[in-house]
Design a protein around this motif. Sequence first.
Motif, PDB file in Angstrom:
ATOM      1  N   GLU A 163       0.828  -1.215   0.000  1.00 60.32           N
ATOM      2  CA  GLU A 163       0.000   0.000   0.000  1.00 60.32           C
ATOM      3  C   GLU A 163       0.859   1.260   0.000  1.00 60.32           C
ATOM      4  OE1 GLU A 163      -3.299   0.287  -0.026  1.00 60.32           O
ATOM      5  OE2 GLU A 163      -3.774  -1.856   0.019  1.00 60.32           O
ATOM      6  N   GLN A 164       2.064   1.159   0.558  1.00 61.79           N
ATOM      7  CA  GLN A 164       2.908   2.343   0.734  1.00 61.79           C
ATOM      8  C   GLN A 164       3.843   2.539  -0.453  1.00 61.79           C
ATOM      9  OE1 GLN A 164       2.355   4.216   3.416  1.00 61.79           O
ATOM     10  NE2 GLN A 164       0.817   2.683   4.013  1.00 61.79           N
ATOM     11  N   ASP A 165       4.147   3.805  -0.740  1.00 63.43           N
ATOM     12  CA  ASP A 165       5.179   4.171  -1.707  1.00 63.43           C
ATOM     13  C   ASP A 165       4.984   3.519  -3.076  1.00 63.43           C
ATOM     14  OD1 ASP A 165       7.351   5.652  -2.501  1.00 63.43           O
ATOM     15  OD2 ASP A 165       8.832   4.167  -1.851  1.00 63.43           O
ATOM     16  N   ARG A 166       3.739   3.473  -3.517  1.00 61.71           N
ATOM     17  CA  ARG A 166       3.500   3.027  -4.890  1.00 61.71           C
ATOM     18  C   ARG A 166       4.048   4.085  -5.855  1.00 61.71           C
ATOM     19  NH1 ARG A 166      -2.727   0.758  -4.465  1.00 61.71           N
ATOM     20  NH2 ARG A 166      -2.176  -1.180  -3.390  1.00 61.71           N
ATOM     21  N   PHE A 167       4.300   3.696  -7.086  1.00 61.97           N
ATOM     22  CA  PHE A 167       4.903   4.655  -8.007  1.00 61.97           C
ATOM     23  C   PHE A 167       4.121   4.777  -9.314  1.00 61.97           C
ATOM     24  CE2 PHE A 167       7.115   0.526  -8.342  1.00 61.97           C
ATOM     25  CZ  PHE A 167       6.851   0.195  -9.659  1.00 61.97           C
ATOM     26  N   GLY A 168       4.138   5.995  -9.840  1.00 58.79           N
ATOM     27  CA  GLY A 168       3.728   6.251 -11.218  1.00 58.79           C
ATOM     28  C   GLY A 168       4.998   6.411 -12.046  1.00 58.79           C
ATOM     29  N   ALA A 169       4.820   6.726 -13.328  1.00 60.49           N
ATOM     30  CA  ALA A 169       5.984   6.853 -14.211  1.00 60.49           C
ATOM     31  C   ALA A 169       6.960   7.901 -13.688  1.00 60.49           C
ATOM     32  CB  ALA A 169       5.517   7.213 -15.622  1.00 60.49           C
ATOM     33  N   GLY A 170       6.436   9.036 -13.202  1.00 64.25           N
ATOM     34  CA  GLY A 170       7.303  10.130 -12.739  1.00 64.25           C
ATOM     35  C   GLY A 170       8.211   9.695 -11.606  1.00 64.25           C
ATOM     36  N   GLN A 171       7.626   9.056 -10.588  1.00 68.31           N
ATOM     37  CA  GLN A 171       8.440   8.617  -9.439  1.00 68.31           C
ATOM     38  C   GLN A 171       9.460   7.561  -9.858  1.00 68.31           C
ATOM     39  OE1 GLN A 171       4.993   8.713  -9.143  1.00 68.31           O
ATOM     40  NE2 GLN A 171       4.431   9.484  -7.111  1.00 68.31           N
ATOM     41  N   PHE A 172       9.008   6.652 -10.715  1.00 67.03           N
ATOM     42  CA  PHE A 172       9.902   5.561 -11.120  1.00 67.03           C
ATOM     43  C   PHE A 172      11.098   6.098 -11.919  1.00 67.03           C
ATOM     44  CE2 PHE A 172      11.208   1.734 -13.448  1.00 67.03           C
ATOM     45  CZ  PHE A 172      11.163   0.788 -12.443  1.00 67.03           C
ATOM     46  N   LEU A 173      10.819   6.967 -12.876  1.00 68.15           N
ATOM     47  CA  LEU A 173      11.904   7.502 -13.711  1.00 68.15           C
ATOM     48  C   LEU A 173      12.843   8.363 -12.871  1.00 68.15           C
ATOM     49  CD1 LEU A 173       9.775   8.377 -16.874  1.00 68.15           C
ATOM     50  CD2 LEU A 173      11.294   6.412 -16.581  1.00 68.15           C
ATOM     51  N   ALA A 174      12.293   9.112 -11.916  1.00 67.03           N
ATOM     52  CA  ALA A 174      13.142   9.940 -11.042  1.00 67.03           C
ATOM     53  C   ALA A 174      14.062   9.049 -10.199  1.00 67.03           C
ATOM     54  CB  ALA A 174      12.267  10.809 -10.137  1.00 67.03           C
ATOM     55  N   GLU A 175      13.526   7.935  -9.719  1.00 66.86           N
ATOM     56  CA  GLU A 175      14.347   7.037  -8.900  1.00 66.86           C
ATOM     57  C   GLU A 175      15.447   6.378  -9.749  1.00 66.86           C
ATOM     58  OE1 GLU A 175      13.968   7.186  -5.750  1.00 66.86           O
ATOM     59  OE2 GLU A 175      15.259   5.556  -5.059  1.00 66.86           O
ATOM     60  N   LEU A 176      15.145   6.074 -10.999  1.00 65.06           N
ATOM     61  CA  LEU A 176      16.189   5.545 -11.889  1.00 65.06           C
ATOM     62  C   LEU A 176      17.342   6.538 -11.979  1.00 65.06           C
ATOM     63  CD1 LEU A 176      14.145   4.096 -14.925  1.00 65.06           C
ATOM     64  CD2 LEU A 176      15.299   2.803 -13.132  1.00 65.06           C
ATOM     65  N   HIS A 177      17.007   7.806 -12.237  1.00 64.81           N
ATOM     66  CA  HIS A 177      18.048   8.840 -12.352  1.00 64.81           C
ATOM     67  C   HIS A 177      18.855   8.946 -11.065  1.00 64.81           C
ATOM     68  CE1 HIS A 177      17.416  10.541 -16.295  1.00 64.81           C
ATOM     69  NE2 HIS A 177      16.109  10.485 -16.108  1.00 64.81           N
ATOM     70  N   HIS A 179      19.762   6.766  -9.132  1.00 64.99           N
ATOM     71  CA  HIS A 179      20.762   5.694  -9.009  1.00 64.99           C
ATOM     72  C   HIS A 179      21.674   5.606 -10.231  1.00 64.99           C
ATOM     73  CE1 HIS A 179      18.902   4.383  -5.342  1.00 64.99           C
ATOM     74  NE2 HIS A 179      17.727   4.423  -5.942  1.00 64.99           N
ATOM     75  N   GLY A 180      21.675   6.657 -11.042  1.00 64.47           N
ATOM     76  CA  GLY A 180      22.584   6.664 -12.199  1.00 64.47           C
ATOM     77  C   GLY A 180      22.127   5.756 -13.315  1.00 64.47           C
ATOM     78  N   LEU A 181      20.813   5.520 -13.387  1.00 68.53           N
ATOM     79  CA  LEU A 181      20.247   4.706 -14.475  1.00 68.53           C
ATOM     80  C   LEU A 181      19.475   5.655 -15.394  1.00 68.53           C
ATOM     81  CD1 LEU A 181      18.964   1.771 -12.238  1.00 68.53           C
ATOM     82  CD2 LEU A 181      20.905   1.680 -13.805  1.00 68.53           C
ATOM     83  N   ASP A 182      19.910   5.773 -16.635  1.00 65.67           N
ATOM     84  CA  ASP A 182      19.358   6.800 -17.530  1.00 65.67           C
ATOM     85  C   ASP A 182      18.474   6.187 -18.611  1.00 65.67           C
ATOM     86  OD1 ASP A 182      18.816   9.006 -19.016  1.00 65.67           O
ATOM     87  OD2 ASP A 182      20.824   9.175 -19.892  1.00 65.67           O
ATOM     88  N   PRO A 183      17.165   6.426 -18.530  1.00 64.05           N
ATOM     89  CA  PRO A 183      16.283   5.884 -19.573  1.00 64.05           C
ATOM     90  C   PRO A 183      16.220   6.779 -20.813  1.00 64.05           C
ATOM     91  CG  PRO A 183      14.982   6.899 -17.838  1.00 64.05           C
ATOM     92  CD  PRO A 183      16.427   7.093 -17.470  1.00 64.05           C
ATOM     93  N   ALA A 184      16.743   7.992 -20.727  1.00 64.32           N
ATOM     94  CA  ALA A 184      16.634   8.970 -21.824  1.00 64.32           C
ATOM     95  C   ALA A 184      15.194   8.946 -22.362  1.00 64.32           C
ATOM     96  CB  ALA A 184      17.663   8.673 -22.903  1.00 64.32           C
ATOM     97  N   GLU A 185      15.030   8.715 -23.675  1.00 63.39           N
ATOM     98  CA  GLU A 185      13.668   8.653 -24.238  1.00 63.39           C
ATOM     99  C   GLU A 185      13.201   7.213 -24.414  1.00 63.39           C
ATOM    100  OE1 GLU A 185      12.094  11.554 -24.660  1.00 63.39           O
ATOM    101  OE2 GLU A 185      13.958  12.426 -23.901  1.00 63.39           O
ATOM    102  N   ARG A 186      13.942   6.274 -23.836  1.00 59.95           N
ATOM    103  CA  ARG A 186      13.638   4.863 -24.085  1.00 59.95           C
ATOM    104  C   ARG A 186      12.605   4.316 -23.101  1.00 59.95           C
ATOM    105  NH1 ARG A 186      19.330   5.157 -24.281  1.00 59.95           N
ATOM    106  NH2 ARG A 186      19.240   4.630 -22.097  1.00 59.95           N
ATOM    107  N   TRP A 187      11.464   4.917 -23.046  1.00 61.56           N
ATOM    108  CA  TRP A 187      10.391   4.403 -22.195  1.00 61.56           C
ATOM    109  C   TRP A 187       9.047   4.835 -22.755  1.00 61.56           C
ATOM    110  CZ3 TRP A 187       7.054   7.868 -19.786  1.00 61.56           C
ATOM    111  CH2 TRP A 187       7.478   9.197 -19.778  1.00 61.56           C
TER     112      TRP A 187
END
Length: 204
Positions: A163-177, A179-187
Amino acid sequence: MLMNSVETIAVNNPARRALQRYYEMAVLTRLGGRVGGGRVLEIGCGSGYGTKLILDRMGAATVDAVDADPAMVARARRRLQRYNDAVWVECGEAHDLRAVLGAQDATYDAVFDFAALHHIENWRSVLAETARVLRPGGRFYFVEVTSAALARPSYRLLFDHPEQDRFGAGQFLAELHHHGLDPAERWKTAIGSDYLLGVAERLT
Ligand SMILES: C[S@@+](CC[C@H](N)C(=O)[O-])C[C@H]1O[C@@H](n2cnc3c(N)ncnc32)[C@H](O)[C@@H]1O
């Protein structure tokens, strides 16, 4: 959080397999290419169907696969028996791959997540661990179910999710960044914003 019995049936059925094989794999391959000859990790492998696709369709040389559910691990081991030494399936928590697999830093060419992270309370720690075990330039392939989908009555009624800390695209992509994981436009998102698919590269 492990799947309940309804979700276990929903995930391990021919319709879901067709979706994974013909849609998810096509999108991931288009966004990130194949992993020919690569050493790959899959987190939350379930019954191992994705692992099989990573070997057969993506061309991985080896896959280490981890799942927290002993029943799923047993099913995956049965399914993947014929791959012999190319596959290692282990039961354990994806946020501590050193404990589960003895995984050193920068070990893998690619990491795959077929809809596991939305089941894991500390998904942010799993992304940190993913970044740790990926070599610089390695790729993280993800297919995820967002908070928008989990809020739907059908999901709430039938399945169990954190129930806690679910993510949408914005939160997920921000968390990738983060940790030094760059999706650029590949999503991309699919079915409105219910699903998120992409490939992020570990920066050097
Ligand atoms: C929706 S299922 C997806 C399974 C598989 N990837 C597939 O596409 O069929 C989510 C999986 O995540 C696993 N899981 C949940 N928490 C986990 C954790 N902390 N570490 C590793 N796996 C976990 C569950 O046991 C389940 O098999």
